[in-house]
Design a protein around this motif. Structure first.
Motif, PDB file in Angstrom:
ATOM      1  N   ALA A  50       2.133  32.922 -24.148  1.00 47.74           N
ATOM      2  CA  ALA A  50       1.008  32.214 -24.761  1.00 47.74           C
ATOM      3  C   ALA A  50       1.179  32.090 -26.271  1.00 47.74           C
ATOM      4  O   ALA A  50       0.720  31.125 -26.878  1.00 47.74           O
ATOM      5  CB  ALA A  50      -0.300  32.931 -24.436  1.00 47.74           C
ATOM      6  N   CYS A  68       3.023  29.084 -26.794  1.00 46.36           N
ATOM      7  CA  CYS A  68       2.354  27.877 -26.295  1.00 46.36           C
ATOM      8  C   CYS A  68       1.319  27.409 -27.305  1.00 46.36           C
ATOM      9  O   CYS A  68       0.174  27.835 -27.272  1.00 46.36           O
ATOM     10  CB  CYS A  68       1.710  28.166 -24.940  1.00 46.36           C
ATOM     11  SG  CYS A  68       0.887  26.741 -24.208  1.00 46.36           S
ATOM     12  N   ASN A  69       1.728  26.556 -28.214  1.00 47.85           N
ATOM     13  CA  ASN A  69       0.794  25.983 -29.183  1.00 47.85           C
ATOM     14  C   ASN A  69       1.220  24.556 -29.459  1.00 47.85           C
ATOM     15  O   ASN A  69       2.158  24.051 -28.856  1.00 47.85           O
ATOM     16  CB  ASN A  69       0.757  26.811 -30.475  1.00 47.85           C
ATOM     17  CG  ASN A  69       2.144  26.974 -31.088  1.00 47.85           C
ATOM     18  OD1 ASN A  69       2.830  25.992 -31.343  1.00 47.85           O
ATOM     19  ND2 ASN A  69       2.567  28.199 -31.309  1.00 47.85           N
ATOM     20  N   THR A 106       5.583  24.279 -27.317  1.00 49.12           N
ATOM     21  CA  THR A 106       4.972  24.385 -25.987  1.00 49.12           C
ATOM     22  C   THR A 106       5.950  24.891 -24.940  1.00 49.12           C
ATOM     23  O   THR A 106       5.662  24.835 -23.747  1.00 49.12           O
ATOM     24  CB  THR A 106       4.424  23.016 -25.538  1.00 49.12           C
ATOM     25  OG1 THR A 106       5.447  22.041 -25.681  1.00 49.12           O
ATOM     26  CG2 THR A 106       3.229  22.621 -26.375  1.00 49.12           C
ATOM     27  N   CYS A 152       4.322  27.309 -22.580  1.00 50.23           N
ATOM     28  CA  CYS A 152       3.242  26.891 -21.679  1.00 50.23           C
ATOM     29  C   CYS A 152       3.699  26.886 -20.225  1.00 50.23           C
ATOM     30  O   CYS A 152       2.928  27.201 -19.318  1.00 50.23           O
ATOM     31  CB  CYS A 152       2.752  25.497 -22.061  1.00 50.23           C
ATOM     32  SG  CYS A 152       2.105  25.359 -23.733  1.00 50.23           S
ATOM     33  N   VAL A 161       3.590  30.405 -18.829  1.00 50.14           N
ATOM     34  CA  VAL A 161       2.211  30.829 -18.587  1.00 50.14           C
ATOM     35  C   VAL A 161       1.702  30.209 -17.288  1.00 50.14           C
ATOM     36  O   VAL A 161       1.075  30.873 -16.455  1.00 50.14           O
ATOM     37  CB  VAL A 161       1.280  30.435 -19.761  1.00 50.14           C
ATOM     38  CG1 VAL A 161      -0.152  30.889 -19.472  1.00 50.14           C
ATOM     39  CG2 VAL A 161       1.760  31.058 -21.065  1.00 50.14           C
ATOM     40  N   TYR A 197      -1.747  23.965 -18.365  1.00 54.85           N
ATOM     41  CA  TYR A 197      -0.584  24.416 -19.146  1.00 54.85           C
ATOM     42  C   TYR A 197       0.603  23.490 -18.949  1.00 54.85           C
ATOM     43  O   TYR A 197       1.304  23.134 -19.906  1.00 54.85           O
ATOM     44  CB  TYR A 197      -0.208  25.850 -18.762  1.00 54.85           C
ATOM     45  CG  TYR A 197      -1.046  26.903 -19.433  1.00 54.85           C
ATOM     46  CD1 TYR A 197      -0.995  27.085 -20.809  1.00 54.85           C
ATOM     47  CD2 TYR A 197      -1.894  27.734 -18.693  1.00 54.85           C
ATOM     48  CE1 TYR A 197      -1.761  28.057 -21.439  1.00 54.85           C
ATOM     49  CE2 TYR A 197      -2.661  28.711 -19.312  1.00 54.85           C
ATOM     50  CZ  TYR A 197      -2.590  28.864 -20.689  1.00 54.85           C
ATOM     51  OH  TYR A 197      -3.353  29.813 -21.308  1.00 54.85           O
ATOM     52  N   TYR A 198       0.863  23.079 -17.696  1.00 52.53           N
ATOM     53  CA  TYR A 198       1.983  22.170 -17.443  1.00 52.53           C
ATOM     54  C   TYR A 198       1.751  20.821 -18.118  1.00 52.53           C
ATOM     55  O   TYR A 198       2.666  20.226 -18.682  1.00 52.53           O
ATOM     56  CB  TYR A 198       2.169  21.958 -15.940  1.00 52.53           C
ATOM     57  CG  TYR A 198       2.617  23.182 -15.161  1.00 52.53           C
ATOM     58  CD1 TYR A 198       3.393  24.165 -15.761  1.00 52.53           C
ATOM     59  CD2 TYR A 198       2.278  23.344 -13.819  1.00 52.53           C
ATOM     60  CE1 TYR A 198       3.816  25.282 -15.047  1.00 52.53           C
ATOM     61  CE2 TYR A 198       2.695  24.450 -13.091  1.00 52.53           C
ATOM     62  CZ  TYR A 198       3.456  25.430 -13.712  1.00 52.53           C
ATOM     63  OH  TYR A 198       3.866  26.530 -12.999  1.00 52.53           O
ATOM     64  N   ARG A 242      -0.035  20.218 -20.784  1.00 52.55           N
ATOM     65  CA  ARG A 242       0.139  20.371 -22.233  1.00 52.55           C
ATOM     66  C   ARG A 242       1.619  20.391 -22.604  1.00 52.55           C
ATOM     67  O   ARG A 242       2.036  19.769 -23.576  1.00 52.55           O
ATOM     68  CB  ARG A 242      -0.542  21.655 -22.693  1.00 52.55           C
ATOM     69  CG  ARG A 242      -0.517  21.867 -24.199  1.00 52.55           C
ATOM     70  CD  ARG A 242      -1.290  23.108 -24.552  1.00 52.55           C
ATOM     71  NE  ARG A 242      -1.255  23.350 -25.980  1.00 52.55           N
ATOM     72  CZ  ARG A 242      -1.758  24.435 -26.559  1.00 52.55           C
ATOM     73  NH1 ARG A 242      -2.339  25.362 -25.820  1.00 52.55           N
ATOM     74  NH2 ARG A 242      -1.700  24.593 -27.860  1.00 52.55           N
ATOM     75  N   ALA A 243       2.398  21.111 -21.814  1.00 56.40           N
ATOM     76  CA  ALA A 243       3.829  21.166 -22.079  1.00 56.40           C
ATOM     77  C   ALA A 243       4.460  19.788 -21.936  1.00 56.40           C
ATOM     78  O   ALA A 243       5.246  19.358 -22.779  1.00 56.40           O
ATOM     79  CB  ALA A 243       4.498  22.154 -21.120  1.00 56.40           C
ATOM     80  N   GLY A 269       7.709  21.272 -17.968  1.00 50.79           N
ATOM     81  CA  GLY A 269       6.292  21.119 -17.637  1.00 50.79           C
ATOM     82  C   GLY A 269       6.053  19.870 -16.815  1.00 50.79           C
ATOM     83  O   GLY A 269       5.260  19.876 -15.863  1.00 50.79           O
TER      84      GLY A 269
END
Length: 326
Positions: free
Chosen positions: A220, A223-224, A228, A231, A234, A257-258, A260-261, A269
């Motif tokens: 995490a 993951c920003n 990513t 992500c 996660v 999460y996927y 976002r990636a 992702g």
């Protein structure tokens, strides 16, 4: 009574150019994937313009090879607000990139486009040797954060940066461990998100004592908006492959999460998201899965010399059927 003169007719509006419909220009036997990409390109979804350009580039899915049309689609994607795929329209000599294209590459790199970051590093010119500085250092850091591991060695530091109060450092949590993991933890604490991810993978496997909670926290951290790559892990930890039961909350979180990636060009992702859509067995979801697999198959790899993801490429072939000729 004299009638008032009729008002003068308003001047005719200047004609406006209407973009040519990408969908209407497709051959009649184009696949469902090609039609979806074209339709969504017409709607302004730049990533789908880029995807269709790749089909034209490679004579794929009922779309004949047409490099001129492929480049036009890449240019259309680059000129979108998201500045997608600009590295594909960069000149052969990267040091001749003009300011307009450089600004779009900077936008793409900030958004996590690995190809854009690599193009900027190339535009900085040959490696002068020694410690990188200035723009070159910034571009190398961005390339590393976007998953370009070839740039990480040049910008690695072990000078820890402060973490929020009460948050233990990765090194403190690690305790006694082999030197390679000590180094990963120090670099993670110094802000190297890719190193946090590598440490998270170690906790998620048997390289270190398995600790899913710690793996999730470290992933995490990676993951920003700028990095990513974490992500995906996660998401994987929310719905592990051997899980006997996955809650709706876990599934929703993994999808988020996927997504976002994928939106930040971490292509694993896209592939994971495609796999979830494929499991539904519903035709609209299967075409969307094919589009996502195609992104993962054709997109930039962590190392420039890496081969395309064979599972993602197989997913495209498995799901796409070329339509019948009339």
């Amino acid at each position: 009574v004299v009638a008032a003169p009729a008002p003068a007719p308003a001047p005719a509006a200047a004609p406006t150019s209407t973009p040519v419909s990408v969908l209407k220009s497709l051959p009649s036997n184009a696949s469902a994937l090609a039609k979806k990409l074209a339709s969504e390109c017409d709607q302004g979804k730049a990533r789908r313009c880029l995807g269709l350009g790749l089909l034209y580039e490679h004579d794929d899915r009922g779309v004949p090879k047409d490099l001129e049309r492929a480049r036009a689609l890449f240019q259309r994607a680059c000129e979108s607000p998201d500045a997608v795929g600009c590295a594909r329209v960069a000149p052969e000599d990267p040091t001749t990139i003009d300011e307009a294209l450089r600004a779009r590459l900077e936008k793409g790199c900030r958004d996590g486009q690995l190809d854009a970051c690599r193009a900027l590093v190339a535009a900085d010119g040959p490696d002068p040797g020694g410690e990188p500085t200035g723009e070159r250092l910034r571009h190398l850091r961005a390339t590393c954060s976007a998953g370009g591991v070839e740039a990480c060695a040049a910008v690695m530091t072990e000078d820890a940066t402060p973490l929020p109060e009460g948050v233990p450092t990765a090194l403190a949590e690690l305790g006694v461990a082999p030197a390679e993991f000590q180094a990963l933890a120090r670099r993670c604490d110094a802000g190297q998100a890719v190193q946090c991810l590598e440490l998270a993978k170690a906790y998620a496997s048997d390289a270190l004592p398995v600790d899913p909670a710690r793996a999730k926290r470290l992933a995490a951290r990676a993951c920003n908006d700028d990095t990513t790559v974490g992500c995906v892990l996660v998401g994987d930890l929310r719905i592990p492959g051997d899980a006997t039961a996955v809650t709706g909350d876990d599934l929703s979180a993994a999808i988020a999460y996927y997504q976002r990636a994928c939106e930040h060009f971490t292509l694993d992702g896209c592939a994971r998201l495609a796999g979830l859509f494929e499991k539904t067995k519903k035709p609209p979801a299967l075409v969307e899965a094919a589009a996502l697999y195609q992104e993962a198959c054709a997109g930039p790899r962590p190392r420039p010399t890496d081969a395309p993801d064979p599972d993602a490429c197989a997913g495209v072939a498995r799901l796409v059927v070329v339509g019948k000729r009339p």
